[in-house]
Design a protein around this motif. Structure first.
Motif, mmCIF file in Angstrom:
data_model
loop_
_atom_site.group_PDB
_atom_site.id
_atom_site.type_symbol
_atom_site.label_atom_id
_atom_site.label_comp_id
_atom_site.label_asym_id
_atom_site.label_seq_id
_atom_site.Cartn_x
_atom_site.Cartn_y
_atom_site.Cartn_z
ATOM 1 N N ALA A 132 9.552 1.073 9.788
ATOM 2 C CA ALA A 132 9.070 1.265 8.365
ATOM 3 C C ALA A 132 10.264 0.690 7.467
ATOM 4 O O ALA A 132 11.302 0.649 7.653
ATOM 5 N N THR A 133 9.637 -0.019 6.371
ATOM 6 C CA THR A 133 10.471 -0.705 5.486
ATOM 7 C C THR A 133 10.138 -0.424 4.025
ATOM 8 O O THR A 133 10.831 -0.669 3.228
ATOM 9 N N ASP A 134 8.773 0.445 4.022
ATOM 10 C CA ASP A 134 8.369 0.838 2.711
ATOM 11 C C ASP A 134 9.201 1.938 2.148
ATOM 12 O O ASP A 134 8.890 3.321 3.018
ATOM 13 N N PRO A 135 10.043 2.208 1.246
ATOM 14 C CA PRO A 135 10.817 3.620 0.955
ATOM 15 C C PRO A 135 9.912 4.547 0.337
ATOM 16 O O PRO A 135 10.433 5.644 0.496
ATOM 17 N N ALA A 136 8.917 4.410 0.155
ATOM 18 C CA ALA A 136 7.783 5.516 -0.277
ATOM 19 C C ALA A 136 7.017 5.983 0.787
ATOM 20 O O ALA A 136 6.258 7.011 0.657
ATOM 21 N N SER A 137 7.168 5.238 2.055
ATOM 22 C CA SER A 137 6.352 5.978 3.246
ATOM 23 C C SER A 137 7.203 7.185 3.883
ATOM 24 O O SER A 137 8.082 7.206 3.846
ATOM 25 N N ALA A 138 6.276 7.859 4.587
ATOM 26 C CA ALA A 138 6.760 9.126 5.145
ATOM 27 C C ALA A 138 7.573 8.626 6.329
ATOM 28 O O ALA A 138 8.475 9.423 6.778
#
Length: 505
Positions: free
Chosen positions: A339-345
């Motif tokens: 994961a690289t998206d800081p908003a992702s779970a």
């Protein structure tokens, strides 16, 4: 009164070191969550090192200044305790404000304020041990500080995970918003910081400077800093010119070749050091050598041989640690959670697990702090430090080979032993060669060799990862592990005479 400094009881040493429990709450929350806050507010991975540079620069400026003035302070609160308390109040306020940063630049500024405040509290604690304990008890004193550092960081690093999984607090938020788990972790950290430092201020005593000087004068075994002639103005001038020319040449090369903007920090640092020496040359030529800035600079050039040897050890140790603190979140979330998206779970789950890993290595450090005095007596401080740093280096390198994030707990055992050792054994080796009247300033100057590698890391790590490893943050941990092992080998170069067990008591 006896002509020898009296030994303290276990509980007296406990009380004088307890404040480090609170200091580590602030330090651990900063290390485990600031990259997460920066990324939440929109920072790219390449920008993380430059955003972190505020912390080491702050330590470079604050610690020797605090050390210099604490050597010269004596009031109702004592010599070091006024600085403990002032730093704790400021750091607690910064911890309350940090998770409410609305913009990236604001968060970077709050990191600067938070780190300055932590440094104001932390630096005198090292000198506090040298002031209050006889040489034979200092390894125990620094190890107990490591125990409190580890214990405090276990709780502080795991707070977001605990608040999410035990309390049920929201661990995600809208893009650009700091999750509630992080906010409440910082609130609780502020309370713990101020409370623990206040305990040490209230429950500890300090010896007057005159008594410390009398003990030093009475001790024929005292290892004093050799008398060093005043540095001639010409040497300051020549050194200053050389550093200014080198910094200017690096600056021109960076601009002409279009190199990374992070490298400007190194050029600016070289020029600043050169200007400082030119300032001291001017002061020395006019005989105006009583000022604090001149005295601190002169002490830097007159530091003991053992301190110079330990500087090499500290450089590689803290370069490795800084690489871990900067890249552990992005390495674990990317390499192990994909994961690289800081908003992702998935990213926030991985970021919380990094907090648990940080808690784990600090927990292992607390246990290691119990073992380290024993190993130091059996092996000597230098060989014990070598062993612990090799364990830490192996732990960081192992991150690239472990695929299941749950098993990352195991490499953290080695990191924990290295961390506890870094926080205790170099200081045990150093404190025996420092004069009581300059314990604070030299402990502050020793911090140079903690923050300079962090500044170099902030300037070079992003470039190195992009050029050599296609920007993969997991290799930041591997590089950190290799440098930590180099630091261990460099420990063997430290003079054997610095060993506390080899010095008369």
């Amino acid at each position: 009164m006896s002509d020898r400094k009296p030994a303290l009881s276990f509980w007296q040493i406990w009380n004088m070191c307890f404040g480090f429990l609170g200091i580590q709450f602030g330090f651990a929350l900063q290390n485990a969550n600031v990259s997460r806050i920066f990324q939440t507010l929109g920072a790219d991975i390449d920008a993380l090192p430059i955003l972190w540079v505020a912390a080491p620069i702050t330590g470079l400026l604050v610690q020797p200044i605090v050390g210099y003035y604490s050597d010269r302070t004596w009031n109702r609160l004592g010599r070091r305790r006024p600085y403990f308390l002032a730093g704790a109040i400021l750091a607690s306020l910064a911890l309350l404000a940090m998770p409410h940063s609305p913009w990236l630049w604001f968060a970077a500024g709050m990191l600067w304020i938070l780190d300055a405040s932590i440094n104001i509290s932390m630096e005198p604690f090292r000198a506090f041990v040298g002031d209050n304990l006889p040489r034979r008890q200092r390894t125990k004193g620094f190890a107990l500080q490591s125990f409190f550092i580890g214990t405090g960081a276990v709780v502080a690093s795991a707070l977001p995970w605990l608040l999410a999984n035990v309390v049920g607090m929201d661990n995600t938020a809208a893009p650009g918003v700091i999750p509630d788990t992080v906010k409440w972790a910082f609130y609780l950290g502020g309370v713990a910081f101020l409370g623990a430092v206040t305990w040490t201020v209230v429950r500890s005593r300090e010896y007057a400077p005159e008594q410390l000087e009398a003990w030093e004068a009475a001790s024929t075994a005292r290892a004093a800093v050799p008398a060093t002639p005043p540095r001639p103005p010409a040497r300051f001038r020549n050194g200053g010119l050389a550093w200014c020319v080198a910094g200017g040449a690096l600056l021109a090369w960076i601009m002409l070749a279009g190199l990374d903007k992070q490298l400007f920090i190194l050029a600016a640092g070289a020029i600043a050091f050169g200007l400082l020496q030119l300032y001291c040359s001017s002061k020395a030529a006019r005989g105006q050598t009583s000022g604090g800035l001149y005295q601190v600079t002169a002490d830097l050039f007159a530091m003991p041989r053992v301190m110079r040897q330990l500087a090499v050890v500290q450089f590689f140790s803290w370069f490795g640690l800084f690489a871990m603190w900067i890249y552990c979140t992005s390495a674990v979330t990317g390499h192990h959670y994909g994961a690289t998206d800081p908003a992702s779970a998935a990213y926030n789950e991985g970021a919380n697990w990094v907090g648990v890993l940080f808690a784990a290595y600090n927990g292992f450090a607390a246990l290691a702090a119990i073992v380290i005095p024993w190993t130091a007596r059996r092996m000597g401080c230098r060989r014990a430090h070598l062993l612990n740093l090799l364990l830490g280096g192996a732990g960081l390198v192992a991150f690239i080979f472990v695929r299941d994030p749950a098993w990352l707990i195991v490499p953290m055992i080695g990191v924990g032993f290295a961390w506890a050792s870094i926080l205790s054994l170099p200081y045990a080796l150093l404190s025996g060669v420092l004069p009581a009247t300059k314990m604070g300033v030299y402990m502050g100057l020793f911090n140079f060799f903690i923050v300079i590698p962090q500044i170099v890391a902030a300037s070079l790590l992003g470039l190195l990862l992009r050029v050599l490893f296609e920007g993969q943050p997991i290799y930041g941990l591997v590089l950190g592990g290799v440098l930590m092992a180099i630091a261990g080998v460099a420990t063997l170069r430290v003079d054997a005479s610095a060993e506390p067990s080899e010095q008369p008591q």
